[in-house]
Motif scaffolding. Structure first.
Motif, PDB file in Angstrom:
ATOM      1  N   ALA A 256       0.846  -1.197   0.000  1.00 44.27           N
ATOM      2  CA  ALA A 256       0.000   0.000   0.000  1.00 44.27           C
ATOM      3  C   ALA A 256       0.881   1.247   0.000  1.00 44.27           C
ATOM      4  CB  ALA A 256      -0.929   0.001   1.207  1.00 44.27           C
ATOM      5  N   SER A 257       0.546   2.182  -0.873  1.00 43.26           N
ATOM      6  CA  SER A 257       1.330   3.422  -0.968  1.00 43.26           C
ATOM      7  C   SER A 257       0.793   4.510  -0.057  1.00 43.26           C
ATOM      8  CB  SER A 257       1.325   3.924  -2.410  1.00 43.26           C
ATOM      9  OG  SER A 257       0.004   4.234  -2.824  1.00 43.26           O
ATOM     10  N   SER A 258      -0.398   4.286   0.493  1.00 40.12           N
ATOM     11  CA  SER A 258      -1.020   5.282   1.351  1.00 40.12           C
ATOM     12  C   SER A 258      -1.952   4.574   2.321  1.00 40.12           C
ATOM     13  CB  SER A 258      -1.791   6.302   0.506  1.00 40.12           C
ATOM     14  OG  SER A 258      -2.356   7.311   1.314  1.00 40.12           O
ATOM     15  N   LEU A 259      -2.323   5.250   3.389  1.00 44.31           N
ATOM     16  CA  LEU A 259      -3.210   4.694   4.403  1.00 44.31           C
ATOM     17  C   LEU A 259      -4.442   5.580   4.541  1.00 44.31           C
ATOM     18  CD1 LEU A 259      -0.569   3.818   7.161  1.00 44.31           C
ATOM     19  CD2 LEU A 259      -1.534   2.292   5.422  1.00 44.31           C
ATOM     20  N   GLU A 260      -5.590   4.947   4.671  1.00 43.94           N
ATOM     21  CA  GLU A 260      -6.854   5.668   4.851  1.00 43.94           C
ATOM     22  C   GLU A 260      -7.450   5.279   6.192  1.00 43.94           C
ATOM     23  OE1 GLU A 260     -11.339   6.049   2.880  1.00 43.94           O
ATOM     24  OE2 GLU A 260      -9.750   4.971   1.820  1.00 43.94           O
ATOM     25  N   ALA A 261      -7.991   6.267   6.923  1.00 42.55           N
ATOM     26  CA  ALA A 261      -8.551   5.997   8.242  1.00 42.55           C
ATOM     27  C   ALA A 261      -9.757   6.885   8.499  1.00 42.55           C
ATOM     28  CB  ALA A 261      -7.495   6.204   9.325  1.00 42.55           C
ATOM     29  N   ASP A 262     -10.632   6.403   9.410  1.00 39.97           N
ATOM     30  CA  ASP A 262     -11.800   7.161   9.863  1.00 39.97           C
ATOM     31  C   ASP A 262     -11.456   7.804  11.200  1.00 39.97           C
ATOM     32  OD1 ASP A 262     -13.746   6.081   7.771  1.00 39.97           O
ATOM     33  OD2 ASP A 262     -13.039   4.241   8.726  1.00 39.97           O
ATOM     34  N   VAL A 343      -2.436  10.134  15.861  1.00 39.57           N
ATOM     35  CA  VAL A 343      -0.997  10.405  15.904  1.00 39.57           C
ATOM     36  C   VAL A 343      -0.208   9.127  15.617  1.00 39.57           C
ATOM     37  CG1 VAL A 343       0.916  11.098  17.392  1.00 39.57           C
ATOM     38  CG2 VAL A 343      -1.249  12.362  17.472  1.00 39.57           C
ATOM     39  N   GLU A 344      -0.616   8.017  16.198  1.00 42.06           N
ATOM     40  CA  GLU A 344       0.095   6.750  15.970  1.00 42.06           C
ATOM     41  C   GLU A 344       0.048   6.357  14.492  1.00 42.06           C
ATOM     42  OE1 GLU A 344      -0.356   3.857  19.738  1.00 42.06           O
ATOM     43  OE2 GLU A 344      -2.268   4.652  19.017  1.00 42.06           O
ATOM     44  N   MET A 345      -1.101   6.499  13.875  1.00 40.42           N
ATOM     45  CA  MET A 345      -1.248   6.120  12.468  1.00 40.42           C
ATOM     46  C   MET A 345      -0.396   7.017  11.572  1.00 40.42           C
ATOM     47  SD  MET A 345      -3.139   7.463   9.700  1.00 40.42           S
ATOM     48  CE  MET A 345      -3.850   6.890   8.191  1.00 40.42           C
ATOM     49  N   LEU A 346      -0.398   8.318  11.824  1.00 36.99           N
ATOM     50  CA  LEU A 346       0.368   9.245  10.991  1.00 36.99           C
ATOM     51  C   LEU A 346       1.875   9.050  11.173  1.00 36.99           C
ATOM     52  CD1 LEU A 346      -1.732  12.526  11.349  1.00 36.99           C
ATOM     53  CD2 LEU A 346      -1.658  10.949   9.406  1.00 36.99           C
ATOM     54  N   ARG A 347       2.307   8.746  12.379  1.00 40.61           N
ATOM     55  CA  ARG A 347       3.721   8.465  12.587  1.00 40.61           C
ATOM     56  C   ARG A 347       4.165   7.218  11.824  1.00 40.61           C
ATOM     57  NH1 ARG A 347       4.165   9.771  19.131  1.00 40.61           N
ATOM     58  NH2 ARG A 347       4.414  12.049  18.891  1.00 40.61           N
ATOM     59  N   LEU A 348       3.298   6.232  11.790  1.00 41.78           N
ATOM     60  CA  LEU A 348       3.597   5.020  11.025  1.00 41.78           C
ATOM     61  C   LEU A 348       3.699   5.336   9.534  1.00 41.78           C
ATOM     62  CD1 LEU A 348       3.955   1.933  11.101  1.00 41.78           C
ATOM     63  CD2 LEU A 348       1.469   1.739  10.864  1.00 41.78           C
ATOM     64  N   ALA A 349       2.778   6.193   9.033  1.00 35.63           N
ATOM     65  CA  ALA A 349       2.818   6.584   7.622  1.00 35.63           C
ATOM     66  C   ALA A 349       4.072   7.384   7.310  1.00 35.63           C
ATOM     67  CB  ALA A 349       1.570   7.395   7.272  1.00 35.63           C
ATOM     68  N   ALA A 350       4.467   8.286   8.228  1.00 30.65           N
ATOM     69  CA  ALA A 350       5.666   9.098   8.011  1.00 30.65           C
ATOM     70  C   ALA A 350       6.909   8.218   7.995  1.00 30.65           C
ATOM     71  CB  ALA A 350       5.762  10.162   9.093  1.00 30.65           C
ATOM     72  N   LYS A 351       6.963   7.235   8.880  1.00 29.50           N
ATOM     73  CA  LYS A 351       8.107   6.338   8.943  1.00 29.50           C
ATOM     74  C   LYS A 351       8.242   5.522   7.665  1.00 29.50           C
ATOM     75  CE  LYS A 351      10.105   2.699  11.845  1.00 29.50           C
ATOM     76  NZ  LYS A 351       9.918   1.854  13.053  1.00 29.50           N
ATOM     77  N   ALA A 352       7.112   5.153   7.069  1.00 26.66           N
ATOM     78  CA  ALA A 352       7.122   4.361   5.837  1.00 26.66           C
ATOM     79  C   ALA A 352       7.186   5.241   4.593  1.00 26.66           C
ATOM     80  CB  ALA A 352       5.875   3.475   5.778  1.00 26.66           C
ATOM     81  N   SER A 354       4.961   7.156   3.379  1.00 24.56           N
ATOM     82  CA  SER A 354       3.698   7.074   2.639  1.00 24.56           C
ATOM     83  C   SER A 354       2.808   8.243   3.031  1.00 24.56           C
ATOM     84  CB  SER A 354       2.992   5.743   2.930  1.00 24.56           C
ATOM     85  OG  SER A 354       2.615   5.667   4.287  1.00 24.56           O
ATOM     86  N   SER A 355       1.672   8.359   2.360  1.00 26.80           N
ATOM     87  CA  SER A 355       0.743   9.458   2.625  1.00 26.80           C
ATOM     88  C   SER A 355      -0.476   8.940   3.380  1.00 26.80           C
ATOM     89  CB  SER A 355       0.309  10.109   1.313  1.00 26.80           C
ATOM     90  OG  SER A 355      -0.243   9.143   0.432  1.00 26.80           O
ATOM     91  N   ALA A 356      -1.363   9.858   3.758  1.00 24.64           N
ATOM     92  CA  ALA A 356      -2.537   9.498   4.558  1.00 24.64           C
ATOM     93  C   ALA A 356      -3.775  10.197   4.017  1.00 24.64           C
ATOM     94  CB  ALA A 356      -2.318   9.853   6.018  1.00 24.64           C
ATOM     95  N   LEU A 357      -4.888   9.468   4.023  1.00 21.66           N
ATOM     96  CA  LEU A 357      -6.191  10.003   3.628  1.00 21.66           C
ATOM     97  C   LEU A 357      -7.110   9.876   4.840  1.00 21.66           C
ATOM     98  CD1 LEU A 357      -8.277  11.027   1.566  1.00 21.66           C
ATOM     99  CD2 LEU A 357      -8.619   8.655   0.857  1.00 21.66           C
ATOM    100  N   LEU A 358      -7.606  11.004   5.345  1.00 20.05           N
ATOM    101  CA  LEU A 358      -8.383  11.021   6.578  1.00 20.05           C
ATOM    102  C   LEU A 358      -9.843  11.349   6.287  1.00 20.05           C
ATOM    103  CD1 LEU A 358      -5.904  13.070   8.812  1.00 20.05           C
ATOM    104  CD2 LEU A 358      -5.934  10.601   8.374  1.00 20.05           C
ATOM    105  N   ASN A 359     -10.740  10.480   6.763  1.00 15.60           N
ATOM    106  CA  ASN A 359     -12.185  10.739   6.700  1.00 15.60           C
ATOM    107  C   ASN A 359     -12.623  11.171   8.093  1.00 15.60           C
ATOM    108  OD1 ASN A 359     -12.374   9.754   3.974  1.00 15.60           O
ATOM    109  ND2 ASN A 359     -12.244   7.683   4.808  1.00 15.60           N
ATOM    110  N   ILE A 360     -12.803  12.472   8.276  1.00 13.26           N
ATOM    111  CA  ILE A 360     -13.046  13.019   9.606  1.00 13.26           C
ATOM    112  C   ILE A 360     -14.543  13.069   9.895  1.00 13.26           C
ATOM    113  CG2 ILE A 360     -12.688  14.987  11.120  1.00 13.26           C
ATOM    114  CD1 ILE A 360     -10.241  15.675   9.433  1.00 13.26           C
ATOM    115  N   HIS A 361     -14.926  12.462  11.017  1.00 13.41           N
ATOM    116  CA  HIS A 361     -16.311  12.498  11.471  1.00 13.41           C
ATOM    117  C   HIS A 361     -16.477  13.708  12.397  1.00 13.41           C
ATOM    118  CE1 HIS A 361     -16.439   7.820  10.956  1.00 13.41           C
ATOM    119  NE2 HIS A 361     -16.360   8.474   9.805  1.00 13.41           N
TER     120      HIS A 361
END
Length: 588
Positions: A256-262, A343-352, A354-361
């Motif tokens: 995966a080149s990017s991570l998506e999270a809710d 924060v944990e998810m974004l740090r993991l993406a930064a370490k790899a 990769s980029s992040a896609l956030l679906n904010i509720h």
């Protein structure tokens, strides 16, 4: 001296007994008939055909909807409050019903081919009716709960249409034998003309159907765009609990080149990852906070949220049937997962890298962080240390406050509206944009991410469409698709199309000519070498038994005049199929 000679001997008809016995419980010869089928039985044949076509449609729908099985179970959970896999009983009942109805239809077609009277056994009638009503109920239920999913049929035709066309053409060509036998061998009637007309219209429609196809993978292979990048939607939820650290790690491991999270905001302003409005499905909140299990997840503080287990549910419910493949070490790690913070998810993406896609509720109006959710999220992004240009989020609000962050929207907009809002990308459901609309977006430099893409066939057609990225629950599956499943030039497909149509039409004409061969030969020869009674006996092969017996008697008289001496006596016993003749005259 009386001489007995059988003129007709019954042979064992094992296959006919098998067909008529299973279909209509007519195992004995005397139970069978070659008379015309009654209108009642013809009606049941129509019901049987209708059930087959409905189940064929229903089965095809669920085969394609496999891409969204987890979304279906999630919708059922939101309605019932209990998580269970509802697709398994549907698939099992559909398979059993389709197999049963298909078998009966094959037996019915054998009846028609062998000239046997249709007489469906009453037990089968009840079975067919129950299958039909169950399928109709299922269609109504899906339309009510999951009506948007019907769009997957149109999307799937972009991939399957050329193959379905060939299968349909072969089927209609094979049916020509039955149609020709019905039309040619019977006395002419309006029903025969109607059947022949409908068959010709269907055949011509199939021959011309490819003119309406839109298949992205029918293209020059040199025009194929680069492979779409894969975004881990909630990580790799087929391999680990969604929105957890281990899930995001598995997604990155599978390319995966990017991570998506809710993203949900806690009552004390900590952004954490949660898809549902409550914590019941993916945590053990019912054990830790039983009185608050139906409370909105955003009204818990971070300490309370962090105390919940977010992995055991995955091992117990096994939402993707993958828990059995986990090792003991993996099961232990998954079973100890907690709710993941942003924060944990974004740090993991930064370490790899990769980029992040956030679906904010966004919190509800009565939430303490209703007015500060934006700053809470922005502080978490800055705290994680990930470059802002690698973060994209929805919804596309507060654009004036977003500096350096990319914004996307899941709303389908025109190119002009996208430019006015200052949006550079869209995140669309695969059913919301046609191939033509995708091409328009890409031509205007609008990046499009399509979700959810879990099956190789859907990934292939989006690849051929030029989509730059897809969001998937199954990055481990898409990783195994190094090239579109099929790719064909327009000239090659045109050749296959034209050739198959010509071969089909030639076979149909040949079948009709063969079925009509004796009649054509008779017309050409003027009946010079044929016994009229033989022709008449053949022509009424499917008329009533009484008419056939009369023809037999006429044929016997004809044979007497042509070959038997006047001193022989001949007797006919239609009931047992033997003729007796002796000296002294004719008796019945």
């Amino acid at each position: 001296m009386v001489k007995h000679q059988p003129l007709q001997v019954y042979e064992k008809q094992v296959f006919v007994s098998f067909v008529t016995g299973i279909y209509g419980c007519r195992w004995k010869r005397y139970q069978r008939s070659q008379d015309e089928s009654s209108r009642w039985e013809c009606t049941w044949f129509v019901i049987l055909c209708s059930s087959f076509l409905l189940l064929l449609f229903w089965g095809y729908f669920w085969l394609m909807a496999r891409n969204d099985f987890n979304d279906f179970n999630w919708l059922v959970y939101n309605r019932s409050g209990e998580w269970r896999d509802e697709t398994m009983p549907i698939l099992a009942s559909t398979t059993v019903g389709f197999s049963y109805v298909t078998f009966l239809l094959i037996l019915a077609l054998f009846h028609i081919s062998l000239g046997q009277q249709l007489n469906l056994y009453w037990v089968h009638k009840m079975g067919v009716l129950a299958t039909l009503l169950t399928t109709i109920s299922g269609v109504i239920f899906v339309d009510d709960l999951w009506g948007d999913e019907w769009d997957i049929l149109l999307a799937s035709l972009q991939y399957t249409a050329p193959f379905l066309h060939l299968v349909a053409l072969v089927t209609v060509t094979a049916i020509s034998w039955l149609v020709a036998g019905y039309v040619v061998r019977r006395e002419k009637s309006n029903i025969q003309v109607m059947v022949l007309f409908i068959y010709i219209v269907v055949l011509l429609a199939l021959c011309l159907a490819p003119l309406t196809f839109t298949c992205p993978c029918i293209m020059d292979r040199h025009s194929l765009k680069p492979r779409p990048s894969v975004i881990g939607r909630r990580g790799a939820p087929m391999l680990a609990p969604e929105n957890t650290v281990v899930s995001f790690n598995r997604a990155l491991q599978h390319g995966a080149s990017s991570l998506e999270a809710d993203v949900t905001i806690s009552v004390d302003g900590v952004p954490f990852l949660m898809r549902d409005h409550t914590l019941r499905r993916t945590t053990d909140v019912t054990k830790v906070f039983p009185a608050r299990q139906y409370e909105d997840a955003s009204f818990f503080n971070w300490t309370e949220i962090r105390s919940l287990n977010a992995g055991q549910w995955f091992l117990e419910s096994d939402p993707y049937w993958t828990a059995a493949s986990l090792t003991a070490k993996e099961r232990s790690r998954i079973g100890n997962q907690t709710v993941c913070s942003l924060v944990e998810m974004l740090r993991l993406a930064a370490k790899a890298n990769s980029s992040a896609l956030l679906n904010i509720h966004k919190p509800p109006p009565e939430h303490p962080r209703y007015r500060s959710w934006f700053m809470d999220t922005l502080r978490a992004v800055q705290k994680a240390g990930i470059p802002l240009k690698r973060v994209t989020w929805t919804p596309d609000t507060d654009r004036g406050r977003v500096r350096g962050l990319h914004q996307t929207t899941s709303e389908k907009l025109s190119v002009e509206a996208i430019r006015q809002r200052g949006i550079t990308s869209l995140t669309l459901h695969y059913s919301k944009a046609s191939h033509k609309e995708l091409q328009e977006y890409l031509a205007n430099n609008v990046s499009v991410t399509v979700y959810p893409v879990n099956e190789p066939w859907l990934y292939s057609i989006l690849w051929c469409s030029g989509v730059p990225s897809v969001s998937s629950d199954a990055p481990h599956v898409l990783r195994k698709v190094p090239y579109p499943i099929w790719l064909m030039s327009q000239s090659a497909y045109n050749f296959i199309w034209m050739t198959s149509d010509l071969v089909s039409v030639a076979i149909v004409i040949g079948v009709f000519f063969f079925q009509n061969y004796h009649m054509i030969r008779w017309r050409m020869s003027g009946m010079q070498n044929y016994n009229p009674e033989h022709i008449m006996l053949s022509a009424v092969a499917r008329r009533s038994s009484r008419d056939v017996n009369i023809m037999k008697e006429k044929l016997i008289f004809s044979e007497l005049n042509n070959g038997l001496s006047s001193t022989e006596e001949l007797s006919l016993y239609p009931e047992n199929g033997y003729v007796r003749y002796s000296h002294g005259g004719l008796s019945r």
